[in-house]
Design a protein around this motif. Structure first.
Motif, mmCIF file in Angstrom:
data_model
loop_
_atom_site.group_PDB
_atom_site.id
_atom_site.type_symbol
_atom_site.label_atom_id
_atom_site.label_comp_id
_atom_site.label_asym_id
_atom_site.label_seq_id
_atom_site.Cartn_x
_atom_site.Cartn_y
_atom_site.Cartn_z
ATOM 1 N N SER A 195 54.022 42.963 46.915
ATOM 2 C CA SER A 195 53.875 43.132 48.369
ATOM 3 C C SER A 195 52.717 44.067 48.666
ATOM 4 O O SER A 195 52.626 45.162 48.115
ATOM 5 N N GLY A 196 51.829 43.605 49.527
ATOM 6 C CA GLY A 196 50.659 44.397 49.894
ATOM 7 C C GLY A 196 49.453 44.153 49.009
ATOM 8 O O GLY A 196 48.369 44.681 49.269
ATOM 9 N N ALA A 197 49.613 43.339 47.951
ATOM 10 C CA ALA A 197 48.491 43.068 47.045
ATOM 11 C C ALA A 197 47.509 42.103 47.693
ATOM 12 O O ALA A 197 47.893 41.170 48.391
ATOM 13 N N SER A 198 46.240 42.357 47.443
ATOM 14 C CA SER A 198 45.179 41.450 47.879
ATOM 15 C C SER A 198 44.312 41.155 46.662
ATOM 16 O O SER A 198 44.562 41.670 45.573
ATOM 17 N N LEU A 199 43.310 40.334 46.867
ATOM 18 C CA LEU A 199 42.413 39.959 45.784
ATOM 19 C C LEU A 199 41.104 40.718 45.949
ATOM 20 O O LEU A 199 40.458 40.637 46.982
ATOM 21 N N GLN A 200 40.750 41.500 44.925
ATOM 22 C CA GLN A 200 39.500 42.264 44.942
ATOM 23 C C GLN A 200 38.779 42.039 43.619
ATOM 24 O O GLN A 200 39.307 42.394 42.566
ATOM 25 N N ASP A 201 37.583 41.463 43.695
ATOM 26 C CA ASP A 201 36.785 41.187 42.498
ATOM 27 C C ASP A 201 37.588 40.420 41.453
ATOM 28 O O ASP A 201 37.615 40.781 40.276
ATOM 29 N N GLN A 202 38.283 39.385 41.889
ATOM 30 C CA GLN A 202 39.093 38.511 41.038
ATOM 31 C C GLN A 202 40.257 39.223 40.347
ATOM 32 O O GLN A 202 40.757 38.759 39.333
ATOM 33 N N ARG A 203 40.674 40.339 40.907
ATOM 34 C CA ARG A 203 41.823 41.076 40.360
ATOM 35 C C ARG A 203 42.769 41.413 41.503
ATOM 36 O O ARG A 203 42.358 41.491 42.654
ATOM 37 N N LEU A 204 44.012 41.637 41.164
ATOM 38 C CA LEU A 204 44.953 42.109 42.170
ATOM 39 C C LEU A 204 44.584 43.534 42.539
ATOM 40 O O LEU A 204 44.205 44.329 41.675
ATOM 41 N N SER A 205 44.706 43.863 43.808
ATOM 42 C CA SER A 205 44.280 45.173 44.300
ATOM 43 C C SER A 205 45.174 46.309 43.836
ATOM 44 O O SER A 205 44.807 47.470 43.971
ATOM 45 N N GLN A 206 46.325 45.998 43.329
ATOM 46 C CA GLN A 206 47.221 47.047 42.854
ATOM 47 C C GLN A 206 47.723 46.728 41.457
ATOM 48 O O GLN A 206 47.801 45.576 41.058
ATOM 49 N N SER A 207 48.030 47.764 40.748
ATOM 50 C CA SER A 207 48.510 47.634 39.384
ATOM 51 C C SER A 207 49.958 47.133 39.394
ATOM 52 O O SER A 207 50.774 47.583 40.195
ATOM 53 N N ILE A 208 50.247 46.195 38.508
ATOM 54 C CA ILE A 208 51.605 45.658 38.374
ATOM 55 C C ILE A 208 52.171 46.161 37.048
ATOM 56 O O ILE A 208 51.608 45.898 35.979
#
Length: 176
Positions: free
Chosen positions: A134-147
């Motif tokens: 929840s709240g993750a977006s796509l930044q430089d082909q990566r998820l914006s937050q660590s999972i």
């Protein structure tokens, strides 16, 4: 009457159980139906069903993003009032896992494991894990937050990360 040294009911039970487990009969669990997922995603309202064709640069970029070749030619998705829902599959270790994502304004607002078919890694269906998206977006082909991963579920986590990126990428390529 069983002959001495013969195979009895206990042997038959264990043989059947082993065959079922190795054949996948016991390894498939539906945690949430597609219909229930869509009902939750759109608060019971009827979304519009659409199809996104995967061809040309879109297909090439998607394959690069996922780090594997995505075999399907099209993806069905649902949309209503700026929100889209995606039901996607990716291979965990050996079998496909079905995920559901709701994307709004370029951000995942809900992530669910719908059907899990592997023998290991089922823990990814738990809310404590899926809420990380929840709240993750796509930044430089990566998820914006660590999972955070789950010990013993590494390949299932990787499959979920791939499809989460895919949902965000595809949502960015559809008209609202």
């Amino acid at each position: 009457m069983l002959k001495k040294g013969g195979r009895g009911p206990l042997f038959a039970f264990w043989t059947l159980l082993l065959a079922m487990m190795s054949g996948g009969a016991l390894a498939s669990t539906e945690y949430l139906s597609q219909e229930a997922f869509l009902s939750q995603a759109f608060d019971g309202a009827e979304p519009e069903t659409r199809t996104l064709w995967l061809k040309g640069p879109l297909k090439s970029e998607l394959n690069e993003l996922m780090g594997e070749k995505y075999a399907k030619l099209r993806v069905r998705y649902w949309q209503r009032q700026g929100r889209s829902a995606w039901v996607l599959e990716s291979i965990g270790k050996d079998k496909p896992i079905t995920f559901g994502y709701v994307v709004e304004s370029g951000v995942i607002v809900q992530a669910k494991v719908l059907v899990f078919r592997e023998h290991r890694g089922w823990e990814i269906h738990r809310e404590a894990f899926t809420r990380q998206y929840s709240g993750a977006s796509l930044q430089d082909q990566r998820l914006s937050q660590s999972i955070d991963g789950i010990s013993g579920a590494t390949l299932s986590v990787h499959a979920m990360n791939r499809t989460a990126k895919m949902a965000l990428y595809l949502a960015d390529h559809v008209t609202q």
